[in-house]
Design a protein around this motif. Structure first.
Motif, short mmCIF file in Angstrom:
data_model
loop_
_atom_site.label_atom_id
_atom_site.label_comp_id
_atom_site.label_asym_id
_atom_site.label_seq_id
_atom_site.Cartn_x
_atom_site.Cartn_y
_atom_site.Cartn_z
N ARG A 1 8.31 13.70 -3.72
CA ARG A 1 7.40 12.58 -3.93
C ARG A 1 6.85 12.49 -5.35
O ARG A 1 6.71 11.38 -5.88
N PRO A 2 6.48 13.61 -6.00
CA PRO A 2 5.96 13.48 -7.37
C PRO A 2 6.92 12.80 -8.34
O PRO A 2 6.48 12.12 -9.26
N ARG B 1 6.49 9.11 -7.76
CA ARG B 1 5.22 8.66 -8.32
C ARG B 1 5.31 8.59 -9.85
O ARG B 1 4.79 7.67 -10.48
N LEU C 1 7.13 5.46 -10.75
CA LEU C 1 6.29 4.27 -10.62
C LEU C 1 5.36 4.14 -11.81
O LEU C 1 5.05 3.02 -12.25
N GLY C 2 4.92 5.27 -12.34
CA GLY C 2 4.06 5.21 -13.52
C GLY C 2 4.82 4.88 -14.79
O GLY C 2 4.25 4.32 -15.73
N ARG D 1 10.35 -0.92 -9.53
CA ARG D 1 9.28 -0.48 -8.64
C ARG D 1 9.72 -0.59 -7.18
O ARG D 1 9.43 0.29 -6.36
N GLN E 1 9.83 2.46 -4.54
CA GLN E 1 9.02 2.39 -3.33
C GLN E 1 9.89 2.46 -2.07
O GLN E 1 9.51 3.09 -1.07
N LEU F 1 10.66 6.04 -1.52
CA LEU F 1 9.48 6.74 -1.04
C LEU F 1 9.27 6.49 0.45
O LEU F 1 8.97 7.42 1.21
#
Length: 259
Positions: A220-221, A224, A227-228, A237, A241, A244
């Motif tokens: 997951r990191p 994330r 996404l950043g 994105r 997502q 995820l």
């Protein structure tokens, strides 16, 4: 028969170019069909007189032969034909050839070179799980593509490194595979697929990463971080997502953890 029949143009790569030299001579009096006959004749002469140095036209024949073998489901034979083609073609890509467009100066065929290379990679991938020799050839193909086409567009750079990582996983070399994927996010941080590939490797959403313990919390990191990094690129994105959500469906987050 004498190799001189092919003339100075034989120092190049194309039998058709040899025939064009014949046709441009003042002594040539043929019409359109005669020109085609001259070109076909040049191809045949090249095969007979210069068998050690395949012409562009012969390479294209090998490419089409491989596609025919794929249609007939004779996949290992197709790999052998295409591997011979790649070895010959790549040897002609001099250091200044750093993009697929520049490679056209050396090789053109009925199929665009970039598309054929993708088809070849997919063929090797399809058989890699059955025989590590195919996985190793895929590794070599990917590594050679990366080394040769260093100025190709960013998306292609990421895609071929993902393919390289997959072959390294299949060969039991997970550390090298993860390093290859980390290179993707370091060099092309706005491309989502490096992050997705790293998440896939840790979560084993797809069975492509033997040697990596299944751990969604490690996956997951990366998503994330992606996404950043991709900013307001909605397509990127969405891809991140979606992955995820897939990982969460496979293994919901632990209580108190952030998505």
């Amino acid at each position: 028969m004498d190799r001189d029949l092919l003339g100075p143009a034989a120092r190049g790569c194309s039998a058709w170019a040899v025939a064009d030299g014949w046709i441009d001579c003042d002594s040539f009096t043929g019409s359109g069909e005669d020109g085609l006959f001259a070109r076909l004749g040049a191809c045949e002469l090249w095969r007979r007189l210069l068998p050690e140095r395949a012409s562009v036209e012969t390479l294209d024949d090998w490419m089409q032969e491989g596609y025919q073998l794929v249609e007939q489901r004779r996949l290992p034979e197709a790999i052998e034909v295409w591997w011979r083609l790649w070895e010959v073609a790549r040897a002609r890509f001099t250091p200044p050839v750093r993009t697929l467009a520049e490679a056209k100066e050396v090789f053109t065929g009925l199929q665009y070179l970039g598309n054929w290379l993708q088809d070849f990679d997919e063929l090797l991938d399809a058989l890699a799980s059955r025989d590590t020799r195919h996985a190793d050839r895929r590794r070599q193909l990917c590594a050679e593509w990366i080394a040769q086409f260093a100025d190709e567009k960013d998306g292609e750079q990421v895609n071929w490194r993902r393919a390289l990582a997959t072959s390294l996983f299949a060969l039991g070399r997970p550390d090298e595979a993860l390093a290859t994927l980390r290179e993707c996010v370091e060099r092309w941080p706005r491309d989502p697929w490096g992050y997705i590939a790293l998440a896939d490797a840790h979560a084993n959403v797809y069975p492509k990463a033997p040697g990596i313990p299944r751990d969604a919390e490690e996956a997951r990191p990366w998503l994330r971080a992606g996404l950043g990094a991709v900013g307001d690129d909605q397509r990127a994105r969405g891809d991140l997502q979606d992955r995820l959500h897939e990982i969460n469906a496979q293994e919901p987050p632990k209580a108190g953890s952030l998505l």
